[in-house]
Design an enzyme around this catalytic site. Structure first.
Site, PDB file in Angstrom:
ATOM      1  N   GLU A   1      -2.119   0.584 -14.462  1.00  0.00           N
ATOM      2  CA  GLU A   1      -1.459   1.112 -13.271  1.00  0.00           C
ATOM      3  C   GLU A   1      -1.826   0.236 -12.078  1.00  0.00           C
ATOM      4  OE1 GLU A   1      -2.185   5.265 -12.495  1.00  0.00           O
ATOM      5  OE2 GLU A   1      -1.911   5.018 -10.332  1.00  0.00           O
TER       6      GLU A   1
ATOM      7  N   GLU B   1      -0.850   3.601  -1.119  1.00  0.00           N
ATOM      8  CA  GLU B   1      -1.082   5.034  -0.992  1.00  0.00           C
ATOM      9  C   GLU B   1      -1.665   5.273   0.400  1.00  0.00           C
ATOM     10  OE1 GLU B   1      -2.297   6.996  -5.128  1.00  0.00           O
ATOM     11  OE2 GLU B   1      -3.484   5.201  -4.681  1.00  0.00           O
TER      12      GLU B   1
END
Length: 305
Positions: free
Chosen positions: A183, A188
């Site tokens: 990932e 974010e």
């Protein structure tokens, strides 16, 4: 998920001659809208079929052209739908394929909206108040790529308990479940830390906390105050995170070992989502501003020409 929170080291300024400084300032003034916190739909890179000044060839993009209220292009995006526990993190939202949660705004942008809403399928959600819907899009089955530059120009929502993200997952997840497929989180911004952006990788041995860095805006500025271009440049030996074209962290293959293997040698697909609540941003409260909107101006992927 929980993230490591290492602040990046800041580069030392170079000693430029006055004449060079003048040229630099002129260029900065001419390009002020290219990738920063404005709201003008800035370009920031090569258009379809073009090559940018650094030698990157555009391979895939979405400029989100379309009428207001229409869904994202189904030839490029697929909706992930449903709630916990399939997404992890004890998030509160329930993802739908409705235009109420993911639609074009008619001005060349995609808007993911988290809102107070209750649907019949949400009656048995294990976390939260079972009354928040949102949007999550993926290019799985539509587009994947190994290595290159991956960028998106986004304005994140404000308010605690929100967690917008632009990220990638390994396309071999049917053979190797997470975290074995890898990932890469390009962006974010957790609502309770509005001036920080996090960039992280996850894999075997570093699944929950991840390995990554962060970048803080100066003088109390917030990412929600304007658009910013978030990206990663990924090669076979390194992943580097950028904000508005400035690198702030790198992860290198050489730093990995048998207990923390490098799992970034195969195609990945893209994801955009707006999560609410959960183990990182925390619970929704009466002060959480809903509806919350994550506005995406464009997404572009490049390879070396």
């Amino acid at each position: 998920m929980h993230r490591t929170r290492h602040l990046p080291s800041r580069p030392r300024p170079s000693a430029l001659r006055p004449a060079v400084w003048a040229a630099v300032l002129a260029l900065l003034a001419a390009c002020a809208a290219c990738g920063g916190g404005d709201d003008d739909g800035g370009d920031g890179g090569a258009r379809a079929g073009g090559t940018d000044r650094d030698g990157w060839q555009l391979t895939w993009s979405d400029e989100f052209k379309g009428a207001r209220g229409t869904p994202p292009d189904p030839h490029k995006w697929v909706h992930d739908t449903g709630g916990e526990p399939q997404w992890g993190n004890e998030e509160w939202q329930y993802y739908t394929d409705r235009t109420a949660n993911a639609a074009l705004d008619g001005k060349g942008r995609l808007v993911l909206t988290a809102r107070r809403d209750q649907l019949p399928d949400m009656a048995d959600c294990p976390y939260g108040s079972c009354d928040i819907t949102s949007g999550r899009l993926t290019t799985k089955g539509r587009f994947t790529q190994a290595y290159g530059k991956f960028e998106a120009r986004i304005r994140v929502p404000e308010g605690k308990a929100t967690l917008p993200a632009f990220w990638m997952m390994g396309d071999n997840d049917e053979e190797k479940s997470w975290p074995g497929n890898g990932e890469i989180d390009a962006m974010e911004v957790v609502g309770g830390e509005p001036g920080l952006v996090y960039g992280t990788v996850h894999g075997p041995g570093y699944a929950e906390e991840g390995l990554g860095g962060s970048h803080e805006l100066p003088d109390g500025e917030r990412y929600a105050d304007g658009f910013h271009t978030y990206g990663v440049e990924w090669t076979k030996d390194r992943i580097t995170w950028t904000v508005d074209g400035t690198a702030y962290h790198s992860d290198r293959r050489a730093r990995h070992d048998a207990k923390h293997p490098w799992v970034f040698d195969h195609p990945f697909y893209l994801l955009l989502n707006l999560a609410v609540g959960g183990t990182w941003p925390g619970p929704v409260t009466s002060s959480t501003p809903l509806p919350a909107r994550m506005t995406v101006d464009w997404v572009r992927v490049y390879e070396r020409s």
